[in-house]
Design an enzyme around this catalytic site. Structure first.
Site, PDB file in Angstrom:
ATOM      1  N   HIS A  78      -2.040  -3.265  -0.853  1.00  0.00           N
ATOM      2  CA  HIS A  78      -1.711  -2.816   0.504  1.00  0.00           C
ATOM      3  C   HIS A  78      -0.197  -2.703   0.626  1.00  0.00           C
ATOM      4  O   HIS A  78       0.559  -3.295  -0.161  1.00  0.00           O
ATOM      5  CB  HIS A  78      -2.233  -3.813   1.532  1.00  0.00           C
ATOM      6  CG  HIS A  78      -3.727  -3.822   1.642  1.00  0.00           C
ATOM      7  ND1 HIS A  78      -4.379  -4.416   2.697  1.00  0.00           N
ATOM      8  CD2 HIS A  78      -4.697  -3.323   0.841  1.00  0.00           C
ATOM      9  CE1 HIS A  78      -5.687  -4.281   2.545  1.00  0.00           C
ATOM     10  NE2 HIS A  78      -5.898  -3.625   1.420  1.00  0.00           N
ATOM     11  N   GLU A  80       1.954  -4.041   2.685  1.00  0.00           N
ATOM     12  CA  GLU A  80       2.645  -5.320   2.852  1.00  0.00           C
ATOM     13  C   GLU A  80       2.679  -6.113   1.554  1.00  0.00           C
ATOM     14  O   GLU A  80       3.721  -6.659   1.183  1.00  0.00           O
ATOM     15  CB  GLU A  80       1.966  -6.162   3.950  1.00  0.00           C
ATOM     16  CG  GLU A  80       2.023  -5.549   5.329  1.00  0.00           C
ATOM     17  CD  GLU A  80       0.831  -4.658   5.651  1.00  0.00           C
ATOM     18  OE1 GLU A  80       0.594  -4.423   6.849  1.00  0.00           O
ATOM     19  OE2 GLU A  80       0.116  -4.206   4.721  1.00  0.00           O
ATOM     20  N   CYS A 112      -3.582  -6.560   8.101  1.00  0.00           N
ATOM     21  CA  CYS A 112      -5.010  -6.863   8.079  1.00  0.00           C
ATOM     22  C   CYS A 112      -5.194  -8.338   7.717  1.00  0.00           C
ATOM     23  O   CYS A 112      -4.217  -9.067   7.512  1.00  0.00           O
ATOM     24  CB  CYS A 112      -5.707  -5.971   7.052  1.00  0.00           C
ATOM     25  SG  CYS A 112      -5.226  -6.356   5.338  1.00  0.00           S
ATOM     26  N   CYS A 115      -3.395  -9.213   4.404  1.00  0.00           N
ATOM     27  CA  CYS A 115      -1.932  -9.214   4.507  1.00  0.00           C
ATOM     28  C   CYS A 115      -1.428 -10.307   5.449  1.00  0.00           C
ATOM     29  O   CYS A 115      -0.314 -10.805   5.285  1.00  0.00           O
ATOM     30  CB  CYS A 115      -1.440  -7.836   4.921  1.00  0.00           C
ATOM     31  SG  CYS A 115      -1.842  -6.586   3.654  1.00  0.00           S
TER      32      CYS A 115
END
Length: 185
Positions: A78, A80, A112, A115
């Protein structure tokens, strides 16, 4: 033979968007970069509409990340987590603030559940957010996963300041464009 190495990369266009020579002084400049990264990621068809950047307290850009899940066949790639891993590698520190200094993550959208967990352990002192999780779920097909009811309080209890809705309309526009594009990730 079992693999002994993982190799994750960012797309080559990153250097066209992220300016290492510049100082990003305001929350808007920092989140603005994360949103610009998310926009370019969608335009290049290389991943989901998410961007993130790590800065030091003086506004120096330490690292960036964009969603690379499909491109790298890695569910944890992701924006992040990519930004965290790149910053940790660059600073040679598994917790960014372990040797002093303050570090900030700017994200185009609320982290999310995955993260969120990474944020607790990454060693950042501030989290700047563009779009909210409800924006992501309303405008795209992404499921942001479960978070503690008081997720902001959980971060604050760990000395991570949270500011959100920074350039939210701009972040939402990228999500909306992605959501109507029909691009899968």
């Amino acid at each position: 033979m079992l693999p002994l190495q993982i190799h994750l990369t960012l797309p080559p266009w990153i250097s066209e968007v992220a300016d290492e020579s510049r100082t990003y002084l305001t929350d808007e400049e920092r989140v603005g970069l994360a949103i610009e990264l998310s926009k370019h990621n969608v335009e290049h068809g290389l991943g989901g509409p998410f961007g993130a950047a790590v800065f030091n307290a003086a506004g120096r850009l330490i690292s960036v990340g964009v969603n690379r899940v499909v491109a790298q066949t890695c569910s944890i790639a992701h924006a992040e987590t990519m930004a965290y891993m790149m910053a940790q590698q660059r600073l040679a520190a598994f917790r960014l603030n372990e040797q002093g200094g303050r570090y900030i993550l700017a994200s185009s959208a609320q982290p999310c559940s995955q993260c969120f967990g990474a944020t607790i352990w990454a060693g950042v002192d501030e989290l700047l957010i563009g779009a909210r999780a409800e924006d992501v779920e309303e405008l795209t097909d992404f499921d942001e996963g479960p978070l503690p009811t008081d997720w902001i309080g959980e971060l604050q209890r760990r000395n991570i300041a949270v500011r959100r809705d920074i350039l939210r309309d701009q972040a939402r526009a990228v999500l909306a464009g992605y959501g109507t594009s029909g691009i899968p990730y």
